[in-house]
Structures are given as structure tokens and as C-alpha cells.
Scaffold this motif. Sequence first.
Motif, short mmCIF file in Angstrom:
data_model
loop_
_atom_site.label_atom_id
_atom_site.label_comp_id
_atom_site.label_asym_id
_atom_site.label_seq_id
_atom_site.Cartn_x
_atom_site.Cartn_y
_atom_site.Cartn_z
N ILE B 179 11.93 -10.25 30.73
CA ILE B 179 12.82 -9.38 30.70
C ILE B 179 13.55 -9.43 30.85
CG2 ILE B 179 13.78 -7.08 29.70
CD1 ILE B 179 10.68 -6.89 28.44
N ILE B 180 13.95 -9.39 32.67
CA ILE B 180 15.13 -8.99 33.17
C ILE B 180 15.53 -10.40 33.17
CG2 ILE B 180 14.25 -6.98 34.04
CD1 ILE B 180 14.36 -8.50 36.89
N GLY B 181 15.16 -11.82 33.89
CA GLY B 181 15.37 -13.37 33.87
C GLY B 181 16.82 -13.49 33.70
N PRO B 182 17.18 -13.18 32.14
CA PRO B 182 18.49 -14.31 31.26
C PRO B 182 19.57 -13.04 32.79
CG PRO B 182 16.94 -13.55 29.19
CD PRO B 182 16.03 -13.16 30.74
N VAL B 184 19.41 -12.25 35.69
CA VAL B 184 19.69 -12.80 36.74
C VAL B 184 20.08 -14.67 36.90
CG1 VAL B 184 17.97 -13.39 38.81
CG2 VAL B 184 18.26 -11.20 38.11
N ALA B 185 19.64 -14.93 35.69
CA ALA B 185 20.19 -16.48 36.08
C ALA B 185 22.05 -16.36 35.31
CB ALA B 185 19.39 -17.48 34.26
N TRP B 189 24.36 -18.04 37.26
CA TRP B 189 25.64 -19.41 36.42
C TRP B 189 26.65 -18.94 37.44
CZ3 TRP B 189 22.21 -18.48 31.87
CH2 TRP B 189 21.42 -19.14 31.51
N PRO B 199 28.48 -20.08 31.50
CA PRO B 199 28.10 -19.48 29.44
C PRO B 199 28.87 -18.28 29.64
CG PRO B 199 26.36 -20.54 30.30
CD PRO B 199 27.39 -19.91 31.90
N ALA B 203 28.36 -13.44 23.98
CA ALA B 203 27.20 -14.22 23.29
C ALA B 203 25.72 -13.29 23.41
CB ALA B 203 27.67 -15.93 23.58
N GLN B 204 25.62 -14.25 25.18
CA GLN B 204 24.39 -14.82 25.98
C GLN B 204 23.70 -12.90 25.60
OE1 GLN B 204 24.09 -15.57 30.04
NE2 GLN B 204 22.06 -14.54 29.90
N ALA B 207 22.81 -12.54 21.94
CA ALA B 207 21.19 -13.02 21.91
C ALA B 207 20.31 -12.54 22.92
CB ALA B 207 21.31 -14.73 21.87
N HIS B 208 20.43 -12.64 23.92
CA HIS B 208 19.12 -11.70 24.62
C HIS B 208 19.00 -10.20 23.67
CE1 HIS B 208 18.41 -10.26 29.30
NE2 HIS B 208 16.95 -10.06 28.41
N HIS B 210 18.78 -9.32 20.45
CA HIS B 210 18.31 -9.55 19.78
C HIS B 210 16.49 -10.01 20.03
CE1 HIS B 210 22.15 -10.31 16.64
NE2 HIS B 210 21.06 -9.51 16.28
N LEU B 211 16.37 -10.81 20.79
CA LEU B 211 15.57 -11.71 21.14
C LEU B 211 14.39 -10.22 21.18
CD1 LEU B 211 13.68 -14.51 21.70
CD2 LEU B 211 15.27 -14.55 23.71
N LEU B 212 15.38 -9.32 22.39
CA LEU B 212 14.29 -8.01 22.88
C LEU B 212 13.83 -7.66 21.57
CD1 LEU B 212 16.30 -7.28 26.19
CD2 LEU B 212 13.35 -9.19 26.44
#
Lengths: 223, 223
Positions: B179-182, B184-185, B189, B199, B203-204, B207-208, B210-212
Motif C-alpha cells: 500500500i505504501i509502495g507507490p 516511496v516510489a 522518482w 511523474p 494524477a498518481q 489513481a492510487h 482509487h486503486l486502494l
Amino acid sequence: MDETPDRSSGIRRDAPRRRLGPAARTPEILAAAFEEFAERGYGGARMAAVAERAGIAKGLIYHYFPSKAALFEATIRARTESTFVAAERQVPGLGGSATEALRGLVALAYDRLREEGRERTLFRLIVAEAERFPELARLYRDEILARGTGIVRSLLLAGAKSGEFRADVAAMPGLAEAIIGPVVAGSVWRIILGEAGAPDLDAQQQAHLHLLLAGLKAPDPGA
Amino acid sequence: MDETPDRSSGIRRDAPRRRLGPAARTPEILAAAFEEFAERGYGGARMAAVAERAGIAKGLIYHYFPSKAALFEATIRARTESTFVAAERQVPGLGGSATEALRGLVALAYDRLREEGRERTLFRLIVAEAERFPELARLYRDEILARGTGIVRSLLLAGAKSGEFRADVAAMPGLAEAIIGPVVAGSVWRIILGEAGAPDLDAQQQAHLHLLLAGLKAPDPGA
DNA sequence: TTGCGCATTGACCGTATGGTCAATAACTAC
DNA sequence: GTAGTTATTGACCATACGGTCAATGCGCAA
């Protein structure tokens, strides 16, 4: 600091003065340089150590590369090329359904993370030195990040088209980044904490896949 | 390499020989050291530059710290403390429902990513030097990663208990990391590509989230 | 005002390192 | 075999940098 007070650079004298020429010598230097840069970082790497690893005199490096910085950039470029060309070849043919393709892609990504390989080292170098070497940033953006998100995006498109995924995921900006994020994070955690100290990768892979399947899939029409 | 061939260390002579003492001088040195380490990395940082930034002579640093390595560790420790104590204070009181709490947590995490702040720099230092300074790895694991996953886990537990999330997410190993990965990424980045090249974060974030939400929520009983 | 402790200086040292270069010898062409 | 090309060496340089230390003078206590 060495046990040998010998002032000679520690050259391997098995084959005294083998003459190789650019085509054969350059890769040897690049390989030696990569090991040295990987272990010590750019600042800590010593040109003399690179020469020793390559079994040549330090001066010869400067016959092929004008400076330490140039050697570094050439090293990174060469390593990236050989690494990610091979990686991309495995991507296509991910099975029929988008769901299966997603499973395969996740497995592929985490398997690459499991490899002890040089790629993690390369990534650490990129993170550490990107600010000083813009070439590194460009390289990561174009050769690595763009490829990753591109693959995911085409997968999302296919899944939405086939009806397996919700339609809105086909063109949701930032979604690809959110999807690959945990893999990138996993890599970073392994850089920082090592193989042993990092969070368990199998568990993360399963959970990640669960999250993606539950989050992307269209509501089951059969329920 | 400087335009001033002056051999003096470039000390600020506005207040000649201000005598401060440990309590006041130490933080000044640590602040100067952090800037220098952040800009050049451990290997590239020069003790003379730290002294210049702090407006003191190089020798004085060694009056307070025995070596460059010791100064580095003290710098990191001081910076981490001041940074993450403040961060944790905002976490509780995330609103009533687990869903709202999740929204709040995601917003909080991405807002911290948006801050230009020193934290990104600190993170880069950790990634770059963790192998050489185990203290950095320990610090990241205990003070940062463990706190992050801990918060997420308690949120998952609450959501599963209240029935908002699927029951199995309460004790799914690796899920918190996924869950926290994005986040950190996203941080990485931005380290590599800078604020401009990375990026899009808005937006991220969307989307993040939404996904969760889609991936964690229990099937709507009303449907 | 005097005396003292220690914060502070800046000159100095040894070494390590990126980079240079003239000499040398391995391979090639003839 | 000989001459020419160039890959290769290893000694050398300048410098930058981490670290040391004896001298200095600021600020406080009495």
C-alpha cells in the motif's frame, strides 16, 4: 594499507603486456569500472582500483576514456543497455487473458527483484548520482521507467477492452505509476536494508497481486 | 577552482571570534554539515566546506566531532529526529470511518511528498550511504518504514473490524508494504528526476486512492 | 581588574588520488 | 627481417582533503 608494500600497481603479470586493442579492452575496463563504482560509489571509486581490477596500468584507462566522469557515464550506459534489452524480451506472450497477463507480469517483476544481480547496484548508483550526472536521470526515465509504465498501460488497455478490468482504468493518468510503485519501493528497501533486513518479498508480492486484482477487476457479472 | 585564490578558509569575519560553546555551536555545525552532505554526498562533502558554511575554522569541528564519519552519523540522527517527530503528530484523528481515514492518510502522505523539503535529500543520503553506515539502515527501518507500515496496519484492522474493508485485509502480510509502495516510489522518482521531470503527483495520488478503495472495500451489500 | 579555562584559530602534515607523459614493446604490413 | 603504429606501462605531478596541534584570545568568576 595493503599487506604488500610493493609500489607497483599490483598488475597481474600472468600475461605480460597482452596487447588487446579497443574492441577487446574497452569492455574489460567497463566491467571493472562497474564493479568499482558499484562498491564504492562515484566519489569513493579510485581509478587505480579500476585499473587493478582490469589487470592493466592506470594510464591505459586514460587512453580509452578522457576522465573519471566519462568512464562513469560510459559504464552506466553500457550496463543499462545489456540489462534491459534482455528484460524486455520476456515481456510479450504473457498468456491469453489480461488477468493472466497481469499475474505473469507481477511474477516477472518480483522475480527480477529477487535476483541478487547487478541491477540493484545500478539502481543505487542512479539514485545517488542522478543529480550530478543528468545522463543518469535521462537514462532512468527513458530506458527504465517509461518502459515499465508503458507495459502496464498496454496491459490495462487490453484488460479494459476485454471487459476483465473496469473500463475507467484504461485511461487513468497515474495509475501505471501507482501499480508499479510497490516494486520500485521493494527494490529501494533492499538497497537500504539488504536482502535479510528488507520486508518479506513473497508476502508483498501476494498482497500486491491481491490488491491489483481486486482493484482493477470489473464487478463479476455472475454475482 | 574558486575565484578567490585566497588561502584563508573564507571565514565570515563579521563577528570575529564569537565564543559560543557546545550548546549553541553544535546545532550550527550540524546544520551546516547537513547542507554539505545533502549537496555532495558523504564522499564528496569536504570538512572545510562544512566549516565555511558554519562560519568557523575547520579545526573547531574536530573539537566537537572526532571524525567525518562521526559528524555524518550525528547529522543524520539529528535531522531524522526533528523531522519525523513532527510528522507523526498529524496522524491521529483521521476522521470517523476507515474510508475517510484512508483518504486522509493518502492525502497526508502525498502532501509530504510535495514539500520541497529536506526529507527527500535525507532519503537520498540514506539510499546512497546505507551500505557503508549501518546506522542509516537501522534508522530507516525503525524510525520511518516501521512507523509507516504500522499506521497502515492499524487502519486496515479498523476498516476490517467495521466492515468497510474486506475481512481478509486485516491480517494479510505484506499488504501494508504494497500500500505504501507507490509513495516511496514517488519519492525516489523525485530524487532521480527532480520536481519537474518526475511523474505527475496529483494524477498518481488520485489513481492510487482509487486503486486502494476499490481493492480494499468490502463488496457493497446494497448492490 | 585580574586570572583562568576552554572555545577558537589557522598554519601545517601526510597521504591518497585524478590525471600526465615519455619510454617501451607487441603486433602488422611489407 | 624491418619499420611503423599504437597499445601499454610506470614513474611522476599537483593538488585536495582529512586530520593535528600549538598558539590565541574571549568571556566568566572572584
